[in-house]
Design an enzyme around this catalytic site. Structure first.
Site, PDB file in Angstrom:
ATOM      1  CB  SER A   1      42.928  32.524  38.086  1.00 51.55           C
ATOM      2  OG  SER A   1      43.376  33.590  37.291  1.00 51.55           O
TER       3      SER A   1
ATOM      4  CG  ASP B   1      41.278  39.364  41.897  1.00 53.82           C
ATOM      5  OD1 ASP B   1      42.272  39.642  41.185  1.00 53.82           O
ATOM      6  OD2 ASP B   1      40.923  38.196  42.118  1.00 53.82           O
TER       7      ASP B   1
ATOM      8  CG  HIS C   1      44.242  36.470  41.468  1.00 53.80           C
ATOM      9  ND1 HIS C   1      43.061  36.611  40.775  1.00 53.80           N
ATOM     10  CD2 HIS C   1      44.910  35.450  40.854  1.00 53.80           C
ATOM     11  CE1 HIS C   1      43.029  35.742  39.794  1.00 53.80           C
ATOM     12  NE2 HIS C   1      44.130  35.013  39.820  1.00 53.80           N
TER      13      HIS C   1
END
Length: 502
Positions: free
Chosen positions: A205, A430, A458
């Site tokens: 991320s 995602d 994710h």
């Protein structure tokens, strides 16, 4: 917390030379020794603290900051190959415990690497600012972001301006220096204090941006790098975040709602995705008129949005929890206890004032933002109508950055120059780090390999996908990356056992 550091008689490897990013490390930082001690609370990790300058570009201009660091020692010292550093997403999440999660179920990585992590400046057990109280923060989400009446819009702008003002006034002068570029210089000091000349890296991320910036400023310090679910570090934060309304809506309508309809016999929420969406929208309208209390949580329309957004990150954990929570909301006093618990947990908490202090410091400070409020009023009106799940909150988030004071952070342009092959992971649905940004990042990072997952979660590594896990572990243990970009199948969506709402 004061930094637990001790003067060292021998300079750590690489600490004496000027950094590749053209910032010299002052001796008082380079001569620290990390005083490792058990982290406590049953953690398998060791923790330490290091002192860093508030501003790496002017290290004598302000008080030092403290950065908390952690490690999991390699279990096979005979075959130890080096240090694997990891960081957390957000921006705003804690990375101190990440090494324990990374080695769990990975005996090869655990044996080969000292796995280390840290709470980046501004987060967790590191020096961090205080911008707002819990009560002030709750006010940010207390209304209905879809309400576009003049009074409601003025309220959104007033609360966003207050958050930006409070961070500037109460943040102890920290927010301008809570940037990705400053964080990666902390990372390189950490590397030097570990006594190694190169690190390998895994970041999910927002931590992909940390990794990409580190690799750009210190390419010769990188041995192997995995960037999982990439934020749009090839462009600006503004460009990346304005793509999120589309990706969250896509995940909601193409993955969750069809899944919910498929299990209508369990949840009774609609036999088609269209029916399920209509019922969700009806529930939201009802909450806008009459918020309900579930346990200690007051659930209004924004809380329904927030809980739904949270659930979309991971289907295995989030889809059944959201479905049960929705059933519980519809069931009212007749809801089963486990359904009410699911609703309270999912809809009762979202982010925190500490999280957003770091989040906005980074996202508003790393790259430039359009400060024309008329532009945001127009764009957010469109996105609130067409892509409402995350588009409704666009004005609140963007206007914080429009009001944020301009910071000193230099723009870092990622190219991949001087790097070994980098492994990138991304899934096509995602919701948080949209696939379009990952493709652009991949094109910017020369020599990278993109592993596309035909799913929507994710975070791809350790997500139950044997294809992805095999590629990543092989790469980290041997250096072998796929010869070209490749695709892995999606992890099957979960099948619920029974509804827990009523």
């Amino acid at each position: 917390m004061a930094a637990a550091v001790v003067a060292a008689s021998v300079l750590p490897a690489g600490a004496a030379a000027p950094a590749e990013g053209e910032v010299r490390v002052p001796v008082r930082y380079a001569h620290q020794r990390l005083d490792w001690r058990p982290c406590g609370d049953g953690s398998p990790l060791e923790c330490a603290w290091m002192a860093v300058p508030r501003d790496w570009h002017h290290p004598d201009a302000g008080p030092d900051l403290t950065v908390a660091v952690s490690r999991h020692r390699a279990t096979g010292p005979g075959g130890r190959r080096g240090v694997l550093m990891t960081a957390a997403g957000g921006p705003g999440a804690s990375g101190l415990d990440r090494p324990a999660g990374l080695v769990k179920g990975e005996p090869g990585l655990s044996a080969a690497y000292d796995v280390v992590g840290f709470d980046q400046r501004g987060v967790g057990r590191s020096t961090r600012p205080v911008c707002q109280t819990d009560e002030e923060f709750r006010e940010l989400f207390a209304h209905d972001f879809r309400d576009r009446s003049p009074a409601a819009v003025r309220g959104v702008l007033r609360r966003s301006r207050a958050l930006a003002r409070d961070c500037a006034a109460r943040g102890g002068g920290l927010p301008p220096y809570l940037t990705t570029e400053q964080t990666v210089r902390d990372m390189d000091l950490f590397r030097a204090l570990l006594g190694v000349r190169k690190i390998s890296y895994y970041g999910p991320s927002y931590a992909t941006m940390i990794g990409a910036y580190y690799a750009t400023l210190f390419p010769r310090r990188v041995e192997r790098m995995v960037l999982d679910s990439n934020v749009g570090w090839a462009g600006s934060w503004e460009e990346f975040e304005t793509g999120q309304p589309k990706s969250f809506q896509r995940r909601f309508e193409r993955d969750f709602l069809p899944w919910l309809a498929k299990y209508d016999a369990v949840y009774h929420y609609g036999r088609t995705a269209r029916e399920a969406k209509a019922r969700w929208e009806a529930r939201r309208r009802a909450l806008a008129e009459h918020p309900v209390t579930v346990g200690e949580a007051l659930v209004g329309p924004n809380q329904l949005d927030n809980g739904t957004i949270r659930a979309l990150y991971n289907a295995e954990e989030g889809f059944p929890a959201l479905a049960s929570a929705l059933v519980a909301l519809d069931s009212g006093d007749d809801a089963r206890p486990d359904g009410r618990q699911a609703a309270e947990k999912l809809f009762g908490s979202y982010l925190s004032p500490a999280f957003l202090a770091e989040f906005f410091s980074v996202t508003c400070g790393d790259t430039a933002w359009n400060r024309d409020l008329d532009t945001w009023l127009e764009r957010s009106a469109r996105d609130s109508s067409a892509l409402p799940l995350a588009g409704a909150r666009e004005l609140a988030f963007a206007s914080v950055c429009a009001y944020w004071p301009s910071g000193p952070a230099p723009k870092v342009r990622v190219t991949g120059a001087g790097l070994p092959t980098t492994l990138m992971l991304a899934s096509v649905h995602d919701p948080a780090t949209h696939y379009e940004a990952a493709v652009k990042d991949h094109r910017a990072l020369r020599g990278s390999r993109l592993v596309t997952v035909a799913g929507g979660d994710h975070g791809q590594f350790h997500d139950g996908n044997a294809c992805v896990d095999g590629i990543v572990t092989t790469y980290l243990l041997t250096g072998r990356a796929p010869a070209r970009d490749t695709t892995c199948p999606a992890v099957p969506l979960p099948a619920p056992e029974a509804a827990s709402g009523k």
